[in-house]
Design a protein around this motif. Structure first.
Motif, PDB file in Angstrom:
ATOM      1  N   GLU A  20       0.848  -1.192   0.000  1.00  0.00           N
ATOM      2  CA  GLU A  20       0.000   0.000   0.000  1.00  0.00           C
ATOM      3  C   GLU A  20       0.889   1.249   0.000  1.00  0.00           C
ATOM      4  N   ARG A  22       0.548   4.155  -1.059  1.00  0.00           N
ATOM      5  CA  ARG A  22      -0.103   5.452  -0.829  1.00  0.00           C
ATOM      6  C   ARG A  22      -0.237   5.800   0.647  1.00  0.00           C
ATOM      7  N   CYS A  24       2.194   6.623   2.370  1.00  0.00           N
ATOM      8  CA  CYS A  24       3.166   7.709   2.524  1.00  0.00           C
ATOM      9  C   CYS A  24       3.184   8.603   1.294  1.00  0.00           C
ATOM     10  N   SER A  25       3.710   9.800   1.489  1.00  0.00           N
ATOM     11  CA  SER A  25       4.102  10.627   0.353  1.00  0.00           C
ATOM     12  C   SER A  25       5.625  10.559   0.299  1.00  0.00           C
ATOM     13  N   TYR A  26       6.188  10.955  -0.826  1.00  0.00           N
ATOM     14  CA  TYR A  26       7.606  10.725  -1.064  1.00  0.00           C
ATOM     15  C   TYR A  26       8.309  11.991  -1.533  1.00  0.00           C
ATOM     16  N   ASP A  61       0.516   8.830   6.409  1.00  0.00           N
ATOM     17  CA  ASP A  61      -0.899   9.002   6.730  1.00  0.00           C
ATOM     18  C   ASP A  61      -1.214   7.964   7.812  1.00  0.00           C
ATOM     19  N   ARG A  64      -4.423   5.764   7.497  1.00  0.00           N
ATOM     20  CA  ARG A  64      -4.320   4.778   6.418  1.00  0.00           C
ATOM     21  C   ARG A  64      -3.399   3.629   6.832  1.00  0.00           C
TER      22      ARG A  64
END
Length: 80
Positions: A20, A22, A24-26, A61, A64
């Motif tokens: 999954e 998504r 995290c953002s990168y 997140d 999430r």
């Protein structure tokens, strides 16, 4: 764990990102390890650069992640 005010889920987070991403953002940039300064020797550093070769997770997140984590660890109890 009860004696600690917080718990870091580093390994479960890394595993969760395989399935999954998504969560995290990168950020893209350069990663280096200090090998000269005697006080910071071994310290990993990141320098943000959109042309850099490295991609790191920079934000999580939590809702999430925990939703994924508990759905995964709850598993199918019928095998017991």
């Amino acid at each position: 764990f009860k004696a600690r005010p917080e718990i870091c889920f580093h390994d479960p987070l890394a595993a969760a990102l395989v399935f999954e991403p998504r969560i995290c953002s990168y950020a893209r940039g350069w990663i280096g390890v200090d090998i000269h300064d005697p006080h910071d020797k071994g310290t990993t550093r990141f320098m943000d650069d959109p042309r850099g070769p490295h991609l790191i997770a920079d934000r999580v997140d939590p809702s999430r992640f925990f939703r994924h984590y508990f759905q995964t660890t709850a598993g199918n109890k019928s095998h017991r």
